[in-house]
Design an enzyme around this catalytic site. Structure first.
Site, short mmCIF file in Angstrom:
data_model
loop_
_atom_site.label_atom_id
_atom_site.label_comp_id
_atom_site.label_asym_id
_atom_site.label_seq_id
_atom_site.Cartn_x
_atom_site.Cartn_y
_atom_site.Cartn_z
CE LYS A 273 25.31 -13.57 81.95
NZ LYS A 273 25.33 -12.59 82.43
NE ARG B 288 28.57 -9.77 76.98
CZ ARG B 288 28.54 -10.65 77.84
NH1 ARG B 288 28.87 -11.67 77.50
NH2 ARG B 288 29.28 -9.67 78.46
NE ARG C 163 30.76 -9.93 88.81
CZ ARG C 163 30.03 -10.42 88.05
NH1 ARG C 163 28.69 -11.17 87.78
NH2 ARG C 163 30.83 -10.55 86.48
NE ARG D 82 34.81 -9.52 85.13
CZ ARG D 82 33.27 -10.08 84.18
NH1 ARG D 82 32.24 -11.29 85.11
NH2 ARG D 82 32.83 -8.74 83.14
NE ARG E 222 30.29 -5.87 81.87
CZ ARG E 222 30.97 -6.52 82.95
NH1 ARG E 222 30.95 -5.63 84.60
NH2 ARG E 222 30.47 -7.95 84.02
#
Ligand code: AMP
Length: 228
Positions: free
Chosen positions: A22, A97, A136, A170, A181
Site C-alpha cells: 500500500k 480499518r 523491510r 519500524r 497485524r
C-alpha cells in the site's frame, strides 16, 4: 515524473494486509497524479515520536500490532484532511480499518463536499507477507523502501534515491507482530472489502507480482476515475 492532469479531487482507498504494498504504491500514485498519501500509520508514528497525548495512548497498542482506537485515529485523520496541501485528492493508506472508521470517513468527506471514488483491494497471499514485512526498512531522509532480501541499495549503506546513509526500521516490523497485524486485518479490516463492493466502489488488483506492473494497473484505475 510528470503529473497527469486531474479535474476534480479524487479520494482513493488502498486496502490490503501489512506488506501488500500500500505504502509503495501510494508513493508512486502521489508522484504521478499529485494526490496526497494519507497514512494513518505514518501519522500515528509521528505522534508517538513527538510524544503527543494521542501518541502516548497509541504507542503500546502499535507495538503489540493491535488497532489503535477509532476515536484517536479519526481525530488524527480529520486534522490531516484540513491541511492546505490536499488539493487534487488523497490516497488513503491504512484507513479505514474498521466499519466505524469507514462510516466516519464518509462523514468527514461529505463535510468537505467530497466522497470516496474507489476502494482498491491489493490481493496478496498472507504467507508471503511475513517475510516481506520482517525484512523491510526505509531511508530515514526520503522514505525510499528497501528489503534485506529483495531490494538492497545499489551501493551498500547509501540510499539510491537521495544519497542519505541513514536508514530506519519500524518497531512493529518483526515476524511475531506481523502475525498479530495480519489477524487484525482479517478480523476487522477485510470486511470492508464487502462493504465497498456492495457500494459498487471496489476494484480488486492482483498484487503478488512486479511493483511496476501493479503500479500500471493502479495508474489506469486512477486515470479512469478522473475521466468520468
Ligand atoms: P500501518 O503503518 O498502516 O501498518 O499501521 C501501523 C500500526 O498503526 C497498526 O498496526 C495500528 O496499530 C496502527 N494504525 C494505523 N492505522 C490505523 C487505523 N486506521 N486504525 C487503527 N489503528 C491503526
Amino acid at each position: 515524473m510528470s503529473t497527469d492532469t486531474m479535474t476534480r479531487p479524487v479520494n482513493l482507498i488502498l486496502l490490503g494486509p501489512p506488506g501488500a504494498g500500500k505504502g509503495t504504491q501510494a508513493r508512486m500514485l502521489e508522484d504521478r497524479f499529485g494526490l496526497v498519501q494519507l497514512s494513518t500509520g505514518d501519522l500515528l508514528r509521528d505522534a508517538v515520536a513527538k510524544g503527543t497525548e494521542a501518541g502516548k495512548a497509541a504507542k503500546a497498542v502499535m507495538e503489540a500490532g493491535d488497532l489503535v482506537s477509532d476515536e484517536i485515529v479519526i481525530a488524527i485523520l480529520s486534522d490531516r484532511l484540513d491541511q492546505p496541501d490536499i488539493t487534487k485528492g488523497t490516497i488513503l493508506d491504512g484507513f479505514p480499518r474498521t466499519e466505524a472508521q469507514a462510516a466516519a470517513l464518509d462523514t468527514l468527506l461529505a463535510d468537505r463536499g467530497q466522497k470516496i471514488d474507489a476502494a482498491i483491494s491489493l490481493e496478496v497471499e498472507d504467507e508471503a507477507m511475513v517475510a516481506r514485512v520482517a525484512g523491510r526498512y526505509t531511508c530515514a531522509a526520503c522514505g525510499e523502501g528497501y528489503h534485506d532480501d529483495f531490494k538492497q541499495p545499489a551501493k551498500a549503506g547509501i540510499c539510491d534515491a537521495c544519497g542519505s546513509t541513514e536508514f530506519k526500521r519500524r518497531a512493529d516490523d518483526n515476524a511475531e507482530t506481523v502475525r498479530t497485524r495480519l489477524a487484525a486485518y482479517h478480523d476487522q479490516t477485510a470486511p470492508l472489502i464487502a462493504y465497498y463492493e456492495a457500494r459498487g466502489a471496489l476494484t480488486r488488483v492482483p498484487a503478488m507480482g512486479a511493483i511496476d506492473r501493479i503500479s500500471d494497473d493502479l495508474g489506469r484505475i486512477v486515470a479512469g476515475l478522473t475521466a468520468r
